[in-house]
Write an enzyme that holds these catalytic residues in place. Structure first.
Site, PDB file in Angstrom:
ATOM      1  CE1 TYR A  34     -57.346  26.996  -3.161  1.00 28.57           C
ATOM      2  CE2 TYR A  34     -58.452  29.080  -3.062  1.00 28.57           C
ATOM      3  CZ  TYR A  34     -57.456  28.042  -3.714  1.00 28.57           C
ATOM      4  OH  TYR A  34     -56.946  28.546  -4.832  1.00 28.57           O
ATOM      5  NE  ARG A  53     -64.181  24.436  -6.917  1.00 23.50           N
ATOM      6  CZ  ARG A  53     -63.948  25.609  -7.494  1.00 23.50           C
ATOM      7  NH1 ARG A  53     -63.555  25.440  -9.029  1.00 23.50           N
ATOM      8  NH2 ARG A  53     -63.840  26.858  -7.118  1.00 23.50           N
ATOM      9  CG  HIS A 103     -45.409  13.674   7.335  1.00 22.63           C
ATOM     10  ND1 HIS A 103     -44.423  14.170   7.827  1.00 22.63           N
ATOM     11  CD2 HIS A 103     -45.073  13.882   5.752  1.00 22.63           C
ATOM     12  CE1 HIS A 103     -43.603  14.822   7.263  1.00 22.63           C
ATOM     13  NE2 HIS A 103     -43.863  14.847   5.917  1.00 22.63           N
ATOM     14  CE  LYS A 148     -60.785  27.280  -5.209  1.00 22.72           C
ATOM     15  NZ  LYS A 148     -59.836  27.835  -6.281  1.00 22.72           N
ATOM     16  CD  GLU A 180     -55.626  24.122 -13.482  1.00 24.05           C
ATOM     17  OE1 GLU A 180     -56.892  24.899 -13.435  1.00 24.05           O
ATOM     18  OE2 GLU A 180     -55.253  23.730 -12.807  1.00 24.05           O
ATOM     19  CG  LEU A 204     -60.146  23.956  -9.508  1.00 24.26           C
ATOM     20  CD1 LEU A 204     -60.028  22.783  -8.185  1.00 24.26           C
ATOM     21  CD2 LEU A 204     -60.219  25.218  -8.853  1.00 24.26           C
TER      22      LEU A 204
END
Ligand SMILES: Cc1ncc(COP(=O)(O)O)c(C=O)c1O
Length: 289
Positions: A34, A53, A103, A148, A180, A204
């Site tokens: 996302y 990204r 999976h 992300k 982070e 990230l």
């Protein structure tokens, strides 16, 4: 009230008319990626960088991008016609809905594309002027934090630690080093010099983190990327958070103790001013600067 207009697999539809298969791998496995793009007065900030990204995240999870950057920009523009003003555009691409749960990544599946836009709430004047409280935790997430991914359970549980403490963010340490926060990057300042953890798989690579680097270079603010120890964070004169919706925000208490003198410091105030000037210029120029 009418449901807001969102984008779903090539169509603009009211949000309440969109439904997905329970077999969608985004729902079953969190198998998707996302982006969140801030929009000021109708102009997306750094849209190209966000879509680049998104491409990197897709490459990492072996998902074929259904759109080029130009197409993504066009879809964003179309969506924004229904959402004027300051917005946060959310874009999600999952691997799609196969016939059964397995999976193993199925071949030839059509990805599910979803985009919505919500009014953006940037930090209040009070938060900018007084800073915010943060708590700390061990970073218990996986080793692909540079992706992300919509698999956000680790981040959700990390964020809840600060929510339970009435704080704004949870700052994370892995093996004695700063990584982070649950949904932001972190900078520390000591004796006028800013430091941030390096770009690797444990954080990230924030679009705002990159913008802060650029503004520091342009504004002659001393900033280096290098491993930052937990001890350095706890002894910092200033701590900042950065993200597309938080912009740059000072942390003034950490685990209940004041950071430096307990109010936003001079280097923060300088960076905050540079950021506000940059975004105002970008919105005025009507370019995704
Ligand atoms: C874990 C994490 N780190 C950093 C960031 C900041 O990234 P950006 O500046 O691109 O919003 C985010 C944003 O949501 C995030 O979720």
């Amino acid at each position: 009230m009418n449901a807001p207009i969102a984008h779903f697999n090539g169509k603009l539809l009211p949000l309440d008319q969109i439904s997905i298969s329970p077999l969608d791998r985004g729902f079953i496995f969190g198998d998707g990626v996302y982006e969140v793009i801030p929009v000021y007065a109708g102009t997306p900030l750094r849209a190209r960088e966000h879509f680049e990204r998104l491409q990197r995240s897709m490459d990492e999870i072996r998902l074929t991008n259904p759109h080029t950057v130009v197409e993504w920009m066009k879809l964003t523009e179309e969506l924004l016609r229904h959402h004027p003003g300051d917005q946060a555009v959310y874009i999600q691409v999952t691997r799609g809905a196969p016939q059964k749960r397995d999976h193993v990544i199925p071949k030839g599946l059509q990805p599910t594309v979803f985009m919505m836009s919500n009014p953006m709430t940037t930090p209040s004047r009070e938060a900018v002027e007084n800073g915010v409280a943060c708590v700390t935790s061990r970073d218990f997430r996986w080793e692909k934090c540079h992706v992300k991914s919509t698999s956000l359970l680790g981040n959700v549980l990390a964020r809840q630690i600060s929510a339970d403490a009435g704080a704004t963010e949870t700052i994370l340490f892995r093996d004695g080093h700063l990584t982070e926060a649950s949904s932001s990057n972190v900078f520390v300042v000591k004796k006028g010099a800013v430091a941030a953890p390096p770009r690797d798989n444990l954080i990230l690579m924030g679009i705002t983190y990159d913008l802060v680097m650029q503004l520091a270079r342009e504004g002659a603010v001393k900033l280096e990327t290098r491993p930052v120890t937990e001890a350095e964070v706890r002894a910092a004169d200033e701590i900042w958070l950065s993200s597309s919706t938080k912009e740059v925000l000072a942390v003034t208490t950490l685990d209940g103790k004041p950071v430096g003198p307990g109010k936003p410091g001079p280097i923060f105030r300088r960076m905050h001013q540079l950021y506000q000037e940059h975004k105002a210029k970008a919105a005025k120029a009507k370019v995704a600067a």
